[in-house]
Design an enzyme around this catalytic site. Structure first.
Site, mmCIF file in Angstrom:
data_model
loop_
_atom_site.group_PDB
_atom_site.id
_atom_site.type_symbol
_atom_site.label_atom_id
_atom_site.label_comp_id
_atom_site.label_asym_id
_atom_site.label_seq_id
_atom_site.Cartn_x
_atom_site.Cartn_y
_atom_site.Cartn_z
ATOM 1 N N ASN A 85 6.529 -8.494 1.892
ATOM 2 C CA ASN A 85 5.069 -8.333 1.820
ATOM 3 C C ASN A 85 4.466 -9.217 0.720
ATOM 4 O O ASN A 85 3.419 -8.902 0.162
ATOM 5 C CB ASN A 85 4.690 -6.861 1.591
ATOM 6 C CG ASN A 85 3.207 -6.590 1.811
ATOM 7 O OD1 ASN A 85 2.599 -7.139 2.740
ATOM 8 N ND2 ASN A 85 2.608 -5.760 0.963
ATOM 9 N N SER A 86 5.147 -10.333 0.408
ATOM 10 C CA SER A 86 4.537 -11.264 -0.556
ATOM 11 C C SER A 86 3.261 -11.822 0.068
ATOM 12 O O SER A 86 3.150 -11.966 1.294
ATOM 13 C CB SER A 86 5.514 -12.380 -0.927
ATOM 14 O OG SER A 86 6.049 -12.991 0.221
ATOM 15 N N GLY A 120 -2.841 -5.370 -4.029
ATOM 16 C CA GLY A 120 -4.025 -5.654 -3.193
ATOM 17 C C GLY A 120 -4.767 -4.459 -2.644
ATOM 18 O O GLY A 120 -5.791 -4.027 -3.192
ATOM 19 N N GLY A 137 -0.393 -9.985 12.797
ATOM 20 C CA GLY A 137 -0.844 -11.259 13.337
ATOM 21 C C GLY A 137 -2.324 -11.591 13.258
ATOM 22 O O GLY A 137 -2.750 -12.565 13.890
ATOM 23 N N GLY A 140 0.165 -20.492 17.972
ATOM 24 C CA GLY A 140 -0.845 -21.315 18.645
ATOM 25 C C GLY A 140 -0.909 -21.050 20.145
ATOM 26 O O GLY A 140 -1.989 -21.101 20.755
ATOM 27 N N ASP A 141 0.250 -20.727 20.730
ATOM 28 C CA ASP A 141 0.267 -20.495 22.180
ATOM 29 C C ASP A 141 -0.487 -19.224 22.579
ATOM 30 O O ASP A 141 -0.769 -19.012 23.760
ATOM 31 C CB ASP A 141 1.713 -20.458 22.687
ATOM 32 C CG ASP A 141 2.336 -21.855 22.673
ATOM 33 O OD1 ASP A 141 1.684 -22.770 23.204
ATOM 34 O OD2 ASP A 141 3.439 -22.018 22.111
ATOM 35 N N ASN A 142 -0.825 -18.386 21.599
ATOM 36 C CA ASN A 142 -1.635 -17.204 21.924
ATOM 37 C C ASN A 142 -3.005 -17.597 22.482
ATOM 38 O O ASN A 142 -3.660 -16.800 23.153
ATOM 39 C CB ASN A 142 -1.798 -16.308 20.691
ATOM 40 C CG ASN A 142 -0.470 -15.664 20.289
ATOM 41 O OD1 ASN A 142 0.417 -15.501 21.136
ATOM 42 N ND2 ASN A 142 -0.319 -15.325 19.023
ATOM 43 N N ARG A 174 2.613 -4.291 17.606
ATOM 44 C CA ARG A 174 3.916 -4.941 17.551
ATOM 45 C C ARG A 174 4.872 -4.040 18.308
ATOM 46 O O ARG A 174 5.282 -2.993 17.815
ATOM 47 C CB ARG A 174 4.314 -5.049 16.069
ATOM 48 C CG ARG A 174 5.550 -5.835 15.753
ATOM 49 C CD ARG A 174 5.801 -5.769 14.255
ATOM 50 N NE ARG A 174 5.032 -6.741 13.510
ATOM 51 C CZ ARG A 174 5.436 -7.989 13.238
ATOM 52 N NH1 ARG A 174 6.631 -8.402 13.654
ATOM 53 N NH2 ARG A 174 4.674 -8.785 12.552
ATOM 54 N N ASP A 180 -9.408 -10.125 8.528
ATOM 55 C CA ASP A 180 -8.905 -8.762 8.282
ATOM 56 C C ASP A 180 -9.930 -7.659 8.573
ATOM 57 O O ASP A 180 -9.550 -6.604 9.039
ATOM 58 C CB ASP A 180 -8.436 -8.652 6.826
ATOM 59 C CG ASP A 180 -7.511 -7.467 6.579
ATOM 60 O OD1 ASP A 180 -6.542 -7.305 7.347
ATOM 61 O OD2 ASP A 180 -7.761 -6.694 5.638
ATOM 62 N N ARG A 187 0.836 -1.193 0.000
ATOM 63 C CA ARG A 187 0.000 0.000 0.000
ATOM 64 C C ARG A 187 0.876 1.250 0.000
ATOM 65 O O ARG A 187 2.054 1.210 0.362
ATOM 66 C CB ARG A 187 -0.919 0.007 1.229
ATOM 67 C CG ARG A 187 -2.075 -0.993 1.124
ATOM 68 C CD ARG A 187 -3.025 -0.948 2.309
ATOM 69 N NE ARG A 187 -2.372 -1.389 3.526
ATOM 70 C CZ ARG A 187 -1.827 -0.611 4.429
ATOM 71 N NH1 ARG A 187 -1.900 0.706 4.312
ATOM 72 N NH2 ARG A 187 -1.233 -1.117 5.481
#
Ligand code: GTP
Ligand code: SPV
Ligand code: MN
Length: 580
Positions: free
Chosen positions: A363-364, A199, A252, A490-492, A396, A276, A70
């Site tokens: 950013n692929s 995108g 994430g 997964g631990d989130n 982040r 999203d 973007r």
């Protein structure tokens, strides 16, 4: 196919008379149309077929190297009054915006086909859904829209029934940055985007419509259009809670929306509704309900592997479009963090050479229909959406922000959202790793003044009978050596488990001025390789640093001047006072 709706037909005719395409194609949205477009794009080199044994019906698209993300500096919100767009947006008047961009559209489709894409954001039969029509000269856009939205005949029927639609005009133009503009006209419900095929700049149903235009409409109509994933968490007892989480780009959302529970949490299941965007509506009982306006994912590829996200890894092994990844010698897609295989060709199509930088662009992206996802929830198609128990903000941040904390009430929660800050990522052109304010993860996407947006958020505190609880998470805290303190992925779910327990009044918490933090023993750390010291760092706050943070939030809020809601200022002052 043409249309019985004269407003649509005349807009298409008028657009063609300006852009001068060789032919016009009305998209029907059928699989055979998709297949035929793919065949044409394979023939002209726009797509490359990937290894058919390991990646059936998968294709690689290489974009122009100048067109990989973007472009916030070229994205505008054009309202009559500058204050309505706010300090959070680039602004010119609608007249100036049209003049600037129309000059670039003149004759831009000569020698090309103009595609007319009717699309519906949200289930076709949902009262919460909204439609649009994108006119584009990019076949890549058409096939992506097919995977990402409900597009074609059914959408057109709905548009003809109700008569209203968002108008999106797009052309790849000549891809030069000097002639690239992403213009939004919320007062007219229209979008004009030229000079990019990427995108967020080109798939106009996504960020342009479902966030910038929709957020503006949502304020007028009493709902919210948000940069949020929607996920259902099913406990071993069979209880399901739906939560909506707003994290900035490349922080994430896709991963959390389809996480795989750790072995030490047997019986838990995770259901993906969206990765999203969420449209949140108060229902007749005073609950907040969410739908995902999209029907596919445009996700970050790097970092995806069997350990981090097996669902995503399996999901993108068939019927997927890859953009700007690298290739192995046997034509399989490759990216940093894939764990197996080695790159032979980089994302620019050159022989891979480590001195040229990364093999795949950071950013692929993959484009894939949501139904490919092993954890897909069929409720993603439910017209009434799902009730939201908790709203989770996140960013982040190497430092400062603890693993999780809970806001004390709705007004405080709105401040927590308004104060979100995060390190910039490769999802936007520009420097990466700079901490900036990204309120509600909507800095690039709010179609109006943030001050009015926060006032709108605050209004739900009065209008809803069942307010979702509000939380903030940070999966990205680092130690002195730059290692992540929390295993993430997964631990989130361990953290989400605490969040649900808070919603259900099942667990106590430690009160601090910034909100409620978990007692370390209340986080499920079974079989987790984490030191007591790391856990302590993740679940406590540094008062001195937080005093600075609240000061900085206050300064940020000041930039919104008189329009800033008083309640938000009061929350900031209250917490600042408690910290000192
Ligand atoms: P957009 O599509 O840009 O809105 O991004 P997103 O918010 O959906 O982010 P996504 O889930 O694609 O993750 C972006 C990057 O962060 C990927 O490289 C992931 O591997 C990485 N990531 C996601 N979750 C975690 C986590 O819990 N911990 C760590 N360390 N990295 C993560
Ligand atoms: C983001 O940047 O937040 C994305 C990708 O989800 S894009 O569609 O380009 O906006
Ligand atoms: Mn996003």
């Amino acid at each position: 196919m043409t249309t019985t709706l004269s407003a649509l037909q005349s807009w298409v005719d008028q657009t063609a008379s300006i852009t001068l395409p060789d032919s016009i194609h009305w998209c029907t949205g059928t699989d055979s149309e998709y297949q035929e477009m793919v065949r044409n794009m394979l023939a002209d080199g726009t797509l490359t077929r990937l290894n058919e044994e390991h990646f059936p019906d998968c294709y690689l698209h290489r974009s122009d190297p100048n067109d990989v993300a973007r472009v916030e500096h070229l994205t505008f919100v054009c309202t009559e009054s500058k204050e309505d767009a706010g300090p959070n947006n680039n602004w010119v008047t609608p007249a100036e915006g049209h003049a600037k961009v129309d000059a670039l559209f003149a004759g831009c489709m000569r020698g090309r086909t103009m595609y007319v894409i009717p699309y519906c954001m949200g289930p076709i039969d949902s009262p919460y859904s909204r439609c649009g029509v994108e006119i584009t000269d990019s076949p890549y856009v058409v096939i992506n829209m097919k995977l990402m939205t409900r597009m074609g005949k059914k959408a057109l029927e709905r548009i003809e029934k109700y008569g209203d639609f968002v108008r999106g005009l797009h052309s790849t133009g000549d891809l030069s940055l000097e002639r690239r503009l992403i213009m939004h006209f919320p007062e007219e419900l229209s979008i004009k985007s030229i000079g990019s095929g990427y995108g967020g700049n080109a798939l106009l149903g996504k960020k342009c419509h479902a966030l910038r235009i929709a957020s503006y409409q949502a304020r007028q109509e009493g709902w919210l259009a948000e940069h949020m994933l929607i996920v259902g968490l099913e406990s071993p007892e069979g209880e399901v809670h739906y939560i909506a989480c707003a994290f900035p780009s490349a922080c994430g959302k896709t991963n959390l929306a389809m996480l795989i529970p750790p072995d030490s949490m047997p019986g838990w299941r995770v259901w993906t509704l969206g990765d999203d965007i969420a449209w949140l509506h108060p229902d007749k009982d005073g609950k907040l309900r969410a739908i995902n306006p999209e029907s596919g994912y445009f996700g970050v590829v790097p970092g995806t592997n069997e350990m981090t996200n097996k669902n995503a890894y399996d999901m993108i092994r068939h019927d997927t479009i890859f953009t700007n990844v690298a290739l192995t010698a046997d034509n399989q897609p490759w990216w940093e963090g894939k764990k197996d295989g080695v790159p032979a060709t980089d994302w620019k199509g050159r022989k891979y050479d480590a001195t040229n930088g990364k093999a795949a662009h950071p950013n692929s992206r993959f484009t894939v229909a949501a139904t490919n996802n092993p954890s897909y929830s069929s409720l993603a198609d439910a017209p009434e959406g799902v009730p939201i128990a908790a709203i989770v903000f996140g960013g982040r941040r190497k430092e400062l922000a603890p693993l999780v904390y809970e806001a004390k009430n709705w007004e405080h929660g709105v401040l927590v959202g308004a104060g979100v800050a995060s390190e910039t990522t490769a999802a936007n052109v520009g420097e990466v790793g700079i901490v900036r304010r990204d309120p509600m993860a909507m800095k690039p996407f709010c179609g109006y003044n943030f001050a009015d947006y926060w006032a709108h958020w605050l209004s739900f505190g009065k209008s809803l009978s069942y307010l979702p609880r509000v939380f903030h998470v940070n999966w990205f805290r680092q130690d002195a050596k730059g290692e992540f303190l929390w295993p993430g992925f997964g631990d989130n779910l361990r953290v989400l488990n605490w969040i649900i327990d808070r919603c259900e009044h099942r667990v106590e918490a430690r009160e601090t001025p910034i909100g409620y933090l978990p007692y370390p023993q209340d986080l499920n750390t079974k079989n987790l390789d984490i030191s007591a010291a790391a856990l302590e760092t993740l679940t406590t706050i540094d008062r001195e640093q937080w005093r600075e943070e609240l000061k900085s939030v206050g300064e940020y809020l000041n930039t919104y001047g008189e329009r800033l809601p008083k309640a938000l200022r009061e929350q900031q002052q209250k917490i600042a006072a408690e910290l000192s």
